[in-house]
Design a protein around this motif. Structure first.
Motif, PDB file in Angstrom:
ATOM      1  N   PHE A   1       0.825  -1.203   0.000  1.00 13.43           N
ATOM      2  CA  PHE A   1       0.000   0.000   0.000  1.00 13.43           C
ATOM      3  C   PHE A   1       0.866   1.263   0.000  1.00 13.43           C
ATOM      4  O   PHE A   1       0.357   2.354   0.153  1.00 13.43           O
ATOM      5  CB  PHE A   1      -0.931  -0.012   1.227  1.00 13.43           C
ATOM      6  N   SER A   2       2.161   1.088  -0.199  1.00 13.83           N
ATOM      7  CA  SER A   2       3.112   2.210  -0.240  1.00 13.83           C
ATOM      8  C   SER A   2       3.462   2.507  -1.697  1.00 13.83           C
ATOM      9  O   SER A   2       4.600   2.336  -2.129  1.00 13.83           O
ATOM     10  CB  SER A   2       4.370   1.867   0.557  1.00 13.83           C
ATOM     11  N   TRP A   3       2.467   2.971  -2.436  1.00 14.44           N
ATOM     12  CA  TRP A   3       2.642   3.112  -3.882  1.00 14.44           C
ATOM     13  C   TRP A   3       3.727   4.118  -4.257  1.00 14.44           C
ATOM     14  O   TRP A   3       4.431   3.920  -5.248  1.00 14.44           O
ATOM     15  CB  TRP A   3       1.310   3.462  -4.537  1.00 14.44           C
ATOM     16  N   GLU A   4       3.906   5.170  -3.475  1.00 14.21           N
ATOM     17  CA  GLU A   4       4.940   6.159  -3.821  1.00 14.21           C
ATOM     18  C   GLU A   4       6.337   5.546  -3.746  1.00 14.21           C
ATOM     19  O   GLU A   4       7.161   5.772  -4.626  1.00 14.21           O
ATOM     20  CB  GLU A   4       4.839   7.373  -2.900  1.00 14.21           C
ATOM     21  N   GLU A   5       6.582   4.752  -2.716  1.00 14.06           N
ATOM     22  CA  GLU A   5       7.869   4.071  -2.590  1.00 14.06           C
ATOM     23  C   GLU A   5       8.050   3.054  -3.714  1.00 14.06           C
ATOM     24  O   GLU A   5       9.147   2.886  -4.240  1.00 14.06           O
ATOM     25  CB  GLU A   5       7.973   3.385  -1.234  1.00 14.06           C
ATOM     26  N   SER A   6       6.974   2.381  -4.074  1.00 15.87           N
ATOM     27  CA  SER A   6       7.040   1.388  -5.141  1.00 15.87           C
ATOM     28  C   SER A   6       7.405   2.025  -6.472  1.00 15.87           C
ATOM     29  O   SER A   6       8.173   1.464  -7.253  1.00 15.87           O
ATOM     30  CB  SER A   6       5.702   0.662  -5.274  1.00 15.87           C
ATOM     31  N   ILE A   7       6.854   3.218  -6.731  1.00 13.27           N
ATOM     32  CA  ILE A   7       7.184   3.922  -7.970  1.00 13.27           C
ATOM     33  C   ILE A   7       8.652   4.332  -7.975  1.00 13.27           C
ATOM     34  O   ILE A   7       9.363   4.117  -8.958  1.00 13.27           O
ATOM     35  CB  ILE A   7       6.277   5.163  -8.162  1.00 13.27           C
ATOM     36  N   LYS A   8       9.093   4.909  -6.863  1.00 14.49           N
ATOM     37  CA  LYS A   8      10.489   5.357  -6.788  1.00 14.49           C
ATOM     38  C   LYS A   8      11.452   4.203  -7.014  1.00 14.49           C
ATOM     39  O   LYS A   8      12.452   4.344  -7.704  1.00 14.49           O
ATOM     40  CB  LYS A   8      10.762   6.014  -5.435  1.00 14.49           C
ATOM     41  N   GLY A   9      11.141   3.059  -6.413  1.00 11.04           N
ATOM     42  CA  GLY A   9      12.017   1.903  -6.546  1.00 11.04           C
ATOM     43  C   GLY A   9      11.727   1.056  -7.771  1.00 11.04           C
ATOM     44  O   GLY A   9      12.412   0.078  -8.014  1.00 11.04           O
ATOM     45  N   GLN A  10      10.707   1.446  -8.541  1.00 15.80           N
ATOM     46  CA  GLN A  10      10.268   0.669  -9.703  1.00 15.80           C
ATOM     47  C   GLN A  10      10.132  -0.810  -9.321  1.00 15.80           C
ATOM     48  O   GLN A  10      10.505  -1.696 -10.078  1.00 15.80           O
ATOM     49  CB  GLN A  10      11.258   0.851 -10.859  1.00 15.80           C
ATOM     50  N   SER A  11       9.557  -1.028  -8.125  1.00 16.68           N
ATOM     51  CA  SER A  11       9.473  -2.384  -7.584  1.00 16.68           C
ATOM     52  C   SER A  11       8.059  -2.945  -7.627  1.00 16.68           C
ATOM     53  O   SER A  11       7.708  -3.799  -6.822  1.00 16.68           O
ATOM     54  CB  SER A  11       9.985  -2.382  -6.140  1.00 16.68           C
ATOM     55  N   VAL A  12       7.256  -2.453  -8.571  1.00 19.06           N
ATOM     56  CA  VAL A  12       5.881  -2.896  -8.651  1.00 19.06           C
ATOM     57  C   VAL A  12       5.495  -3.036 -10.119  1.00 19.06           C
ATOM     58  O   VAL A  12       5.992  -2.303 -10.975  1.00 19.06           O
ATOM     59  CB  VAL A  12       4.959  -1.900  -7.889  1.00 19.06           C
ATOM     60  N   ASP A  13       4.639  -4.010 -10.416  1.00 22.73           N
ATOM     61  CA  ASP A  13       4.206  -4.231 -11.790  1.00 22.73           C
ATOM     62  C   ASP A  13       3.006  -3.374 -12.172  1.00 22.73           C
ATOM     63  O   ASP A  13       2.830  -3.049 -13.346  1.00 22.73           O
ATOM     64  CB  ASP A  13       3.855  -5.715 -11.998  1.00 22.73           C
ATOM     65  N   ALA A  14       2.177  -3.020 -11.202  1.00 21.37           N
ATOM     66  CA  ALA A  14       0.997  -2.204 -11.502  1.00 21.37           C
ATOM     67  C   ALA A  14       0.493  -1.501 -10.251  1.00 21.37           C
ATOM     68  O   ALA A  14       0.628  -2.002  -9.135  1.00 21.37           O
ATOM     69  CB  ALA A  14      -0.117  -3.073 -12.084  1.00 21.37           C
ATOM     70  N   LEU A  15      -0.102  -0.336 -10.479  1.00 18.80           N
ATOM     71  CA  LEU A  15      -0.790   0.405  -9.427  1.00 18.80           C
ATOM     72  C   LEU A  15      -2.281   0.180  -9.594  1.00 18.80           C
ATOM     73  O   LEU A  15      -2.799   0.250 -10.715  1.00 18.80           O
ATOM     74  CB  LEU A  15      -0.495   1.904  -9.550  1.00 18.80           C
ATOM     75  N   ILE A  16      -2.976  -0.091  -8.503  1.00 23.42           N
ATOM     76  CA  ILE A  16      -4.419  -0.272  -8.531  1.00 23.42           C
ATOM     77  C   ILE A  16      -5.027   1.034  -8.008  1.00 23.42           C
ATOM     78  O   ILE A  16      -4.851   1.379  -6.839  1.00 23.42           O
ATOM     79  CB  ILE A  16      -4.872  -1.458  -7.640  1.00 23.42           C
ATOM     80  N   VAL A  17      -5.739   1.749  -8.894  1.00 22.41           N
ATOM     81  CA  VAL A  17      -6.225   3.089  -8.572  1.00 22.41           C
ATOM     82  C   VAL A  17      -7.748   3.123  -8.631  1.00 22.41           C
ATOM     83  O   VAL A  17      -8.336   2.784  -9.659  1.00 22.41           O
ATOM     84  CB  VAL A  17      -5.647   4.130  -9.555  1.00 22.41           C
ATOM     85  N   PRO A  18      -8.399   3.536  -7.523  1.00 17.37           N
ATOM     86  CA  PRO A  18      -9.851   3.713  -7.552  1.00 17.37           C
ATOM     87  C   PRO A  18     -10.205   4.833  -8.537  1.00 17.37           C
ATOM     88  O   PRO A  18      -9.476   5.810  -8.656  1.00 17.37           O
ATOM     89  CB  PRO A  18     -10.210   4.136  -6.129  1.00 17.37           C
ATOM     90  N   GLU A  19     -11.310   4.659  -9.232  1.00 21.21           N
ATOM     91  CA  GLU A  19     -11.755   5.667 -10.198  1.00 21.21           C
ATOM     92  C   GLU A  19     -13.167   6.088  -9.860  1.00 21.21           C
ATOM     93  O   GLU A  19     -14.047   5.226  -9.798  1.00 21.21           O
ATOM     94  CB  GLU A  19     -11.684   5.066 -11.610  1.00 21.21           C
ATOM     95  N   PRO A  20     -13.467   7.333  -9.565  1.00 23.79           N
ATOM     96  CA  PRO A  20     -12.556   8.485  -9.629  1.00 23.79           C
ATOM     97  C   PRO A  20     -11.684   8.588  -8.379  1.00 23.79           C
ATOM     98  O   PRO A  20     -12.032   8.077  -7.320  1.00 23.79           O
ATOM     99  CB  PRO A  20     -13.523   9.671  -9.693  1.00 23.79           C
TER     100      PRO A  20
END
Length: 106
Positions: free
Chosen positions: A49-68
Motif C-alpha cells: 500500500f506504499s505506492w509512492e515508494e514502489s514507484i520510486k524503486g520501480q518495484s511494482v508491476d501495476a498500481l491499482i487506482v480507484p476511479e474516480p
C-alpha cells in the motif's frame, strides 16, 4: 526471485497541503480495507500500500487506482489499473480481483 506480480493499491494521494484518502477513510477503517485487500490478493500477488515508494524503486508491476480518485504522479512506465471506487466502499473484493487478474491475462 519471485514470479508473482507485485501490485500496489493507491488508497491515498498527496495533495498540496494534505493527504486525501479514498472516501475519506483513515485510521481503523483504512486498516480494515487494507486487511481485506491483502486477504483477497496475497495468495496470487505481492501486495503493498506504499505506492509512492514502489514507484520510486520501480518495484511494482501495476498500481491499482480507484476511479474516480485525485490525480497521482506516476512519471514512470508502471501500469495503472483503474477500478471503480464503489467496489472498495461496497467490499467487492472479488470484483476488484477479477479486474486485476484480467489485466495481467491480457
Amino acid at each position: 526471485m519471485s514470479l508473482m506480480k507485485s501490485i500496489s493499491f493507491v488508497l491515498y494521494a498527496n495533495q498540496l497541503l494534505s493527504i486525501t484518502y479514498i472516501g475519506g477513510l483513515m485510521g481503523p477503517k483504512q486498516k480494515q480495507l487494507e486487511d481485506k485487500l491483502k486477504d483477497t490478493f496475497e495468495s496470487d500477488y505481492e501486495v503493498n500500500f506504499s505506492w509512492e515508494e514502489s514507484i520510486k524503486g520501480q518495484s511494482v508491476d501495476a498500481l491499482i487506482v480507484p476511479e474516480p480518485f485525485p490525480p497521482i504522479e506516476n512519471k514512470s512506465s508502471i501500469s495503472i489499473i483503474k477500478v471503480p471506487a464503489q467496489y472498495f466502499y461496497l467490499d467487492k473484493m472479488q470484483d476488484i480481483k477479477n479486474i486485476v487478474d484480467n489485466f495481467f491475462i491480457e
